[in-house]
Design a protein around this motif. Structure first.
Motif, PDB file in Angstrom:
ATOM      1  N   ASN A 127       0.824  -1.209   0.000  1.00 34.15           N
ATOM      2  CA  ASN A 127       0.000   0.000   0.000  1.00 34.15           C
ATOM      3  C   ASN A 127       0.858   1.259   0.000  1.00 34.15           C
ATOM      4  OD1 ASN A 127      -2.883  -0.599  -0.070  1.00 34.15           O
ATOM      5  ND2 ASN A 127      -2.492  -1.753   1.795  1.00 34.15           N
ATOM      6  N   HIS A 128       1.929   1.261   0.779  1.00 35.79           N
ATOM      7  CA  HIS A 128       2.837   2.411   0.800  1.00 35.79           C
ATOM      8  C   HIS A 128       3.462   2.627  -0.583  1.00 35.79           C
ATOM      9  CE1 HIS A 128       6.106   5.101   1.835  1.00 35.79           C
ATOM     10  NE2 HIS A 128       6.954   4.214   1.352  1.00 35.79           N
ATOM     11  N   LEU A 129       3.933   1.566  -1.192  1.00 41.18           N
ATOM     12  CA  LEU A 129       4.583   1.691  -2.495  1.00 41.18           C
ATOM     13  C   LEU A 129       3.585   2.165  -3.550  1.00 41.18           C
ATOM     14  CD1 LEU A 129       7.223   1.456  -3.998  1.00 41.18           C
ATOM     15  CD2 LEU A 129       6.757  -0.984  -4.338  1.00 41.18           C
ATOM     16  N   TYR A 130       2.351   1.689  -3.473  1.00 39.82           N
ATOM     17  CA  TYR A 130       1.308   2.158  -4.387  1.00 39.82           C
ATOM     18  C   TYR A 130       1.108   3.666  -4.200  1.00 39.82           C
ATOM     19  CZ  TYR A 130      -3.009   1.978  -7.122  1.00 39.82           C
ATOM     20  OH  TYR A 130      -3.972   2.163  -8.088  1.00 39.82           O
ATOM     21  N   ASP A 131       1.018   4.117  -2.927  1.00 39.95           N
ATOM     22  CA  ASP A 131       0.861   5.549  -2.653  1.00 39.95           C
ATOM     23  C   ASP A 131       2.025   6.349  -3.224  1.00 39.95           C
ATOM     24  OD1 ASP A 131      -1.538   5.213  -1.269  1.00 39.95           O
ATOM     25  OD2 ASP A 131      -0.556   5.139   0.698  1.00 39.95           O
ATOM     26  N   VAL A 132       3.244   5.832  -3.067  1.00 34.42           N
ATOM     27  CA  VAL A 132       4.437   6.512  -3.574  1.00 34.42           C
ATOM     28  C   VAL A 132       4.365   6.640  -5.094  1.00 34.42           C
ATOM     29  CG1 VAL A 132       6.925   6.202  -3.951  1.00 34.42           C
ATOM     30  CG2 VAL A 132       5.963   5.947  -1.648  1.00 34.42           C
ATOM     31  N   VAL A 133       4.030   5.560  -5.765  1.00 38.84           N
ATOM     32  CA  VAL A 133       3.983   5.565  -7.229  1.00 38.84           C
ATOM     33  C   VAL A 133       2.970   6.589  -7.734  1.00 38.84           C
ATOM     34  CG1 VAL A 133       3.285   4.143  -9.205  1.00 38.84           C
ATOM     35  CG2 VAL A 133       4.898   3.237  -7.542  1.00 38.84           C
ATOM     36  N   LYS A 152      -4.500   6.709   4.098  1.00 39.79           N
ATOM     37  CA  LYS A 152      -3.869   5.387   4.018  1.00 39.79           C
ATOM     38  C   LYS A 152      -4.880   4.349   3.522  1.00 39.79           C
ATOM     39  CE  LYS A 152      -0.004   6.838   5.753  1.00 39.79           C
ATOM     40  NZ  LYS A 152       0.978   7.251   4.815  1.00 39.79           N
ATOM     41  N   PRO A 153      -5.333   4.482   2.274  1.00 39.26           N
ATOM     42  CA  PRO A 153      -6.306   3.513   1.768  1.00 39.26           C
ATOM     43  C   PRO A 153      -5.657   2.154   1.502  1.00 39.26           C
ATOM     44  CG  PRO A 153      -5.640   4.995   0.014  1.00 39.26           C
ATOM     45  CD  PRO A 153      -4.979   5.492   1.282  1.00 39.26           C
ATOM     46  N   ASP A 154      -6.495   1.146   1.484  1.00 37.71           N
ATOM     47  CA  ASP A 154      -6.036  -0.199   1.127  1.00 37.71           C
ATOM     48  C   ASP A 154      -6.266  -0.359  -0.375  1.00 37.71           C
ATOM     49  OD1 ASP A 154      -5.283  -2.815   0.886  1.00 37.71           O
ATOM     50  OD2 ASP A 154      -6.782  -3.612   2.260  1.00 37.71           O
ATOM     51  N   HIS A 155      -5.180  -0.432  -1.122  1.00 38.28           N
ATOM     52  CA  HIS A 155      -5.252  -0.523  -2.584  1.00 38.28           C
ATOM     53  C   HIS A 155      -5.337  -1.965  -3.077  1.00 38.28           C
ATOM     54  CE1 HIS A 155      -4.282   3.723  -2.941  1.00 38.28           C
ATOM     55  NE2 HIS A 155      -3.291   3.530  -2.097  1.00 38.28           N
TER      56      HIS A 155
END
Length: 188
Positions: free
Chosen positions: A44-50, A67-70
């Protein structure tokens, strides 16, 4: 068009996308080398970063508060698509000009931070889920320079842990990981 940042992201992205695609649902609870992050949290963190660094390429303001769950239906495909968009966003020569209004850093440094997250978190996810990982060789020297530049500030902000000494005989990736506070011999 392409920029140095987009060229390096294009080398790193497929390696991390391959790791993300190979993460099994039954591995989402596993610990990672990132303190307090299980595999799901790190994904999820890496998705947010991208996604956020696409906006930062265009000098837009971003927030990391939500902090959504992707990891819903089709999350692996969505991650790959967002990673392609990240590379495309940094392909615009204007993305490397000036200072980021939100980060207060030169745009090439901000782009390097996206590259660092893709590379280091790609390794984090790989080692946590028992996958092989080899960083794109062209990216590691650039990232080592970036971490040398940002290391003290990153440690103060809690982004990096205390440096783990990695001897000169170890591969360059191990030395990069050590500079970010990771032990390249980490295992769950």
């Amino acid at each position: 068009m392409a920029t140095q940042t987009s060229d390096l992201l294009a080398l790193a992205a497929p390696r991390t996308v391959a790791v993300v695609r190979a993460v099994r649902d039954d591995q989402l609870h596993l610990p990672t080398p990132c303190r307090d992050y299980a595999v799901r949290d790190l994904l999820n963190h890496l998705y947010d970063v991208v996604v956020a660094f696409q906006a930062l390429a265009a000098r837009e303001q971003v927030t990391f508060a939500a902090k959504p769950d992707h990891l819903g239906q089709g999350w692996r495909d969505r991650f790959e698509a967002e990673t392609r968009r990240l590379v495309a966003a940094w392909s615009d020569p204007a993305s490397e000009e000036g200072v980021s209004p939100g980060m207060g850093m030169p745009q090439p440094v901000v782009g390097g931070m996206a590259l660092l997250d893709l590379t280091v978190h790609g390794w984090d996810l790989a080692v946590a889920t028992g996958q092989p990982y080899e960083a794109a060789p062209q990216t590691v020297p650039v990232l080592r320079e970036l971490v040398a530049q940002l290391g003290a500030q990153g440690r103060q902000m809690g982004v990096f842990a205390e440096e783990v000494t990695a001897g000169p005989a170890l591969p360059e990736l191990s030395r990069l990981l050590g500079a970010t506070g990771r032990d390249s011999a980490w295992s769950a």
